[in-house]
Design a protein around this motif. Structure first.
Motif, PDB file in Angstrom:
ATOM      1  N   TYR A  76       0.811  -1.209   0.000  1.00  0.00           N
ATOM      2  CA  TYR A  76       0.000   0.000   0.000  1.00  0.00           C
ATOM      3  C   TYR A  76       0.851   1.269   0.000  1.00  0.00           C
ATOM      4  CZ  TYR A  76      -4.412  -2.455   0.514  1.00  0.00           C
ATOM      5  OH  TYR A  76      -5.515  -3.239   0.282  1.00  0.00           O
ATOM      6  N   SER A  77       2.075   1.195   0.473  1.00  0.00           N
ATOM      7  CA  SER A  77       2.935   2.368   0.387  1.00  0.00           C
ATOM      8  C   SER A  77       3.240   2.709  -1.065  1.00  0.00           C
ATOM      9  CB  SER A  77       4.237   2.131   1.157  1.00  0.00           C
ATOM     10  OG  SER A  77       4.987   1.072   0.565  1.00  0.00           O
ATOM     11  N   GLN A  78       3.333   1.688  -1.913  1.00  0.00           N
ATOM     12  CA  GLN A  78       3.545   1.933  -3.335  1.00  0.00           C
ATOM     13  C   GLN A  78       2.260   2.418  -4.007  1.00  0.00           C
ATOM     14  OE1 GLN A  78       6.623   1.742  -4.796  1.00  0.00           O
ATOM     15  NE2 GLN A  78       7.248   1.430  -2.656  1.00  0.00           N
ATOM     16  N   LEU A  79       1.123   1.854  -3.611  1.00  0.00           N
ATOM     17  CA  LEU A  79      -0.147   2.273  -4.207  1.00  0.00           C
ATOM     18  C   LEU A  79      -0.465   3.731  -3.885  1.00  0.00           C
ATOM     19  CD1 LEU A  79      -2.391  -0.863  -3.527  1.00  0.00           C
ATOM     20  CD2 LEU A  79      -1.340  -0.183  -5.694  1.00  0.00           C
ATOM     21  N   PHE A  80      -0.133   4.150  -2.659  1.00  0.00           N
ATOM     22  CA  PHE A  80      -0.451   5.520  -2.243  1.00  0.00           C
ATOM     23  C   PHE A  80       0.748   6.452  -2.342  1.00  0.00           C
ATOM     24  CE2 PHE A  80      -3.606   3.201   0.655  1.00  0.00           C
ATOM     25  CZ  PHE A  80      -4.621   3.300  -0.291  1.00  0.00           C
ATOM     26  N   ASP A  81       1.852   5.956  -2.886  1.00  0.00           N
ATOM     27  CA  ASP A  81       3.051   6.768  -3.060  1.00  0.00           C
ATOM     28  C   ASP A  81       3.477   7.400  -1.732  1.00  0.00           C
ATOM     29  OD1 ASP A  81       5.165   7.885  -4.422  1.00  0.00           O
ATOM     30  OD2 ASP A  81       4.036   9.654  -5.073  1.00  0.00           O
ATOM     31  N   ALA A  82       3.572   6.568  -0.711  1.00  0.00           N
ATOM     32  CA  ALA A  82       3.917   7.034   0.632  1.00  0.00           C
ATOM     33  C   ALA A  82       5.305   6.540   1.025  1.00  0.00           C
ATOM     34  CB  ALA A  82       2.884   6.545   1.645  1.00  0.00           C
ATOM     35  N   ARG A  83       5.920   7.250   1.972  1.00  0.00           N
ATOM     36  CA  ARG A  83       7.238   6.853   2.472  1.00  0.00           C
ATOM     37  C   ARG A  83       7.110   5.601   3.341  1.00  0.00           C
ATOM     38  NH1 ARG A  83       9.744  11.114   5.997  1.00  0.00           N
ATOM     39  NH2 ARG A  83      11.453   9.577   5.977  1.00  0.00           N
ATOM     40  N   ILE A  84       7.988   4.640   3.096  1.00  0.00           N
ATOM     41  CA  ILE A  84       7.991   3.412   3.892  1.00  0.00           C
ATOM     42  C   ILE A  84       8.236   3.735   5.360  1.00  0.00           C
ATOM     43  CG2 ILE A  84       9.289   1.298   4.365  1.00  0.00           C
ATOM     44  CD1 ILE A  84       7.491   0.927   2.079  1.00  0.00           C
ATOM     45  N   ALA A  85       9.123   4.679   5.634  1.00  0.00           N
ATOM     46  CA  ALA A  85       9.549   4.964   6.997  1.00  0.00           C
ATOM     47  C   ALA A  85       8.409   5.440   7.881  1.00  0.00           C
ATOM     48  CB  ALA A  85      10.666   6.007   6.985  1.00  0.00           C
ATOM     49  N   THR A  86       7.373   6.037   7.307  1.00  0.00           N
ATOM     50  CA  THR A  86       6.246   6.516   8.117  1.00  0.00           C
ATOM     51  C   THR A  86       4.968   5.715   7.879  1.00  0.00           C
ATOM     52  OG1 THR A  86       5.732   8.164   6.403  1.00  0.00           O
ATOM     53  CG2 THR A  86       7.147   8.864   8.230  1.00  0.00           C
ATOM     54  N   PHE A  87       4.821   5.182   6.660  1.00  0.00           N
ATOM     55  CA  PHE A  87       3.585   4.456   6.341  1.00  0.00           C
ATOM     56  C   PHE A  87       3.593   3.038   6.910  1.00  0.00           C
ATOM     57  CE2 PHE A  87       0.437   2.399   3.553  1.00  0.00           C
ATOM     58  CZ  PHE A  87      -0.602   3.315   3.667  1.00  0.00           C
ATOM     59  N   LEU A  88       4.749   2.377   6.899  1.00  0.00           N
ATOM     60  CA  LEU A  88       4.824   1.019   7.433  1.00  0.00           C
ATOM     61  C   LEU A  88       4.528   0.977   8.927  1.00  0.00           C
ATOM     62  CD1 LEU A  88       5.345  -1.942   6.896  1.00  0.00           C
ATOM     63  CD2 LEU A  88       7.799  -1.532   7.182  1.00  0.00           C
ATOM     64  N   PRO A  89       5.077   1.876   9.756  1.00  0.00           N
ATOM     65  CA  PRO A  89       4.675   1.880  11.172  1.00  0.00           C
ATOM     66  C   PRO A  89       3.184   2.157  11.367  1.00  0.00           C
ATOM     67  CG  PRO A  89       6.699   3.108  10.883  1.00  0.00           C
ATOM     68  CD  PRO A  89       6.192   2.798   9.508  1.00  0.00           C
ATOM     69  N   LEU A 146       5.955  -6.900  20.100  1.00  0.00           N
ATOM     70  CA  LEU A 146       7.349  -7.124  19.724  1.00  0.00           C
ATOM     71  C   LEU A 146       7.610  -6.630  18.305  1.00  0.00           C
ATOM     72  CD1 LEU A 146       7.911 -10.719  21.198  1.00  0.00           C
ATOM     73  CD2 LEU A 146       8.654  -8.524  22.166  1.00  0.00           C
ATOM     74  N   VAL A 147       6.622  -6.787  17.433  1.00  0.00           N
ATOM     75  CA  VAL A 147       6.749  -6.276  16.064  1.00  0.00           C
ATOM     76  C   VAL A 147       6.842  -4.757  16.096  1.00  0.00           C
ATOM     77  CG1 VAL A 147       5.717  -6.232  13.768  1.00  0.00           C
ATOM     78  CG2 VAL A 147       5.424  -8.240  15.225  1.00  0.00           C
ATOM     79  N   TYR A 148       6.032  -4.135  16.924  1.00  0.00           N
ATOM     80  CA  TYR A 148       6.065  -2.671  17.045  1.00  0.00           C
ATOM     81  C   TYR A 148       7.427  -2.188  17.537  1.00  0.00           C
ATOM     82  CZ  TYR A 148       5.466   1.828  19.391  1.00  0.00           C
ATOM     83  OH  TYR A 148       5.623   3.117  19.819  1.00  0.00           O
ATOM     84  N   VAL A 149       8.005  -2.896  18.502  1.00  0.00           N
ATOM     85  CA  VAL A 149       9.309  -2.494  19.038  1.00  0.00           C
ATOM     86  C   VAL A 149      10.370  -2.531  17.943  1.00  0.00           C
ATOM     87  CG1 VAL A 149      11.136  -3.129  20.662  1.00  0.00           C
ATOM     88  CG2 VAL A 149       8.747  -3.196  21.390  1.00  0.00           C
ATOM     89  N   VAL A 150      10.345  -3.577  17.109  1.00  0.00           N
ATOM     90  CA  VAL A 150      11.316  -3.680  16.017  1.00  0.00           C
ATOM     91  C   VAL A 150      11.105  -2.555  15.004  1.00  0.00           C
ATOM     92  CG1 VAL A 150      12.113  -5.124  14.104  1.00  0.00           C
ATOM     93  CG2 VAL A 150      11.586  -6.163  16.317  1.00  0.00           C
ATOM     94  N   ILE A 151       9.850  -2.331  14.623  1.00  0.00           N
ATOM     95  CA  ILE A 151       9.537  -1.253  13.671  1.00  0.00           C
ATOM     96  C   ILE A 151       9.959   0.101  14.240  1.00  0.00           C
ATOM     97  CG2 ILE A 151       7.645   0.000  12.576  1.00  0.00           C
ATOM     98  CD1 ILE A 151       8.246  -2.551  11.152  1.00  0.00           C
ATOM     99  N   LEU A 152       9.719   0.305  15.520  1.00  0.00           N
ATOM    100  CA  LEU A 152      10.076   1.564  16.157  1.00  0.00           C
ATOM    101  C   LEU A 152      11.584   1.771  16.148  1.00  0.00           C
ATOM    102  CD1 LEU A 152       8.911   3.997  17.739  1.00  0.00           C
ATOM    103  CD2 LEU A 152       9.303   2.685  19.829  1.00  0.00           C
ATOM    104  N   ALA A 153      12.327   0.697  16.394  1.00  0.00           N
ATOM    105  CA  ALA A 153      13.786   0.813  16.392  1.00  0.00           C
ATOM    106  C   ALA A 153      14.325   1.115  14.997  1.00  0.00           C
ATOM    107  CB  ALA A 153      14.399  -0.474  16.935  1.00  0.00           C
ATOM    108  N   VAL A 154      13.721   0.499  13.982  1.00  0.00           N
ATOM    109  CA  VAL A 154      14.204   0.688  12.607  1.00  0.00           C
ATOM    110  C   VAL A 154      13.896   2.099  12.108  1.00  0.00           C
ATOM    111  CG1 VAL A 154      13.941  -0.080  10.217  1.00  0.00           C
ATOM    112  CG2 VAL A 154      14.056  -1.763  12.073  1.00  0.00           C
TER     113      VAL A 154
END
Length: 306
Positions: A76-89, A146-154
């Motif tokens: 969906y980040s590609q469909l909406f042309d959004a930044r991975i760094a903010t859209f994935l979290p 735990l997934v959120y913690v990893v995403i937050l760190a990245v």
């Protein structure tokens, strides 16, 4: 009146108390919360039983969430042309919160049906089984964090930047700060709502067995109508041809949007609107009132319906 009849009336046992009693309903709820050792143990046993003889056990919950969130986030980040760094979290946290809400709705309808054997043989308050469901879902929610913690760190740098946007041209967000602590009371409020959902829908579903599939069908529809894989910014920027902000009502009129945003906003540094708290608190009061009425009227019939 004769002396004999008067004596018989004095010796006659008092009439049995009505099964439809506000005091009994209140006592059931209060005693259910007090027996936390019982519903806490039953909830842990549910998790252990589900992943019995599994190599990584409950971590399958985390792995499944990670695969789903990352896969849809990249798409969906590609469909909406959004930044991975903010859209994935944004998508990841939305999925984590949605899974808890989804569990309360779908597993809540089976709360008493699933515990048929215990209800008929264990003299425990009905509230215990509702709290068992909410506690089990809370454990699963903790695994998913735990997934959120990893995403937050990245993506820490992007999420802590003041004025970052989720999608191009979207509203600027304040970024993660001290407001992240609001996630604690937000989740507590969601769990409290899970209690009345399990009690109310659980009682209704024991009487009308068509309710669980109906709820399942509705939540599948509500998933696509709730801003989880899309944002309200998209409604106002990409699909607004100058007609104002009325399209945001598509999200605002959906109660689940307020539940999701209540917890998602502080976790990813979004602007926290207090109207989400007002809406959720309103549903909390109304929901527990309805659950209390259901307990008062139908508590004694659940053991027969299951």
């Amino acid at each position: 009146m004769s002396v004999t009849s008067a004596a018989e009336q004095e010796q006659a046992p008092p009439p049995p108390p009505s099964t439809r009693s506000w005091s009994r309903a209140r006592e059931d709820i209060v005693e259910g919360f007090k027996q936390r050792e019982l519903w806490g143990h039953l909830g842990w046993q549910d998790i252990k039983q589900r992943y019995r003889r599994s190599v990584i056990g409950p971590l399958w919950i985390t792995l499944s969430m990670a695969i789903t969130a990352i896969g849809l986030g990249l798409l969906y980040s590609q469909l909406f042309d959004a930044r991975i760094a903010t859209f994935l979290p944004y998508i990841t946290v939305g999925f984590i919160v949605w899974q808890f809400i989804l569990g309360c709705l779908t597993e809540g309808t089976d709360t008493f049906i699933r515990n048929e054997g215990l209800i008929k043989h264990l003299p425990a308050p009905l509230t215990v089984y509702a709290l068992r469901t909410v506690w089990r879902l809370t454990i699963m929610f903790a695994h998913n964090l735990l997934v959120y913690v990893v995403i937050l760190a990245v993506f820490w740098g992007a999420l802590t930047t003041t004025g970052y946007t989720i999608t191009e041209g979207g509203a600027p967000q304040p970024g993660i700060g001290p407001g992240i602590l609001l996630a604690i009371p937000a989740f507590v409020l969601l769990a409290i709502n899970g209690g009345w959902v399990a009690i109310l829908f659980g009682i209704i579903s024991t009487r009308y067995r068509d309710i669980p599939p109906v709820i399942t069908s509705l939540v599948n529809l509500l998933f696509f109508m709730t801003p989880i894989v899309w944002t309200t910014d998209i409604l106002t920027s990409r699909f607004d041809n100058g007609g104002g902000q009325w399209k945001v009502l598509i999200a605002e009129l959906n109660p689940l949007y307020h539940y999701v945003q209540l917890l998602r906003a502080p976790l990813i540094g979004n602007e926290q609107s207090w109207h989400h708290w007002v809406v959720v608190l309103g549903f909390t009061v109304v929901g527990w009132s309805l659950a209390f009425v259901a307990m008062r009227n139908y508590r004694s019939r659940v053991s027969y319906w299951v």
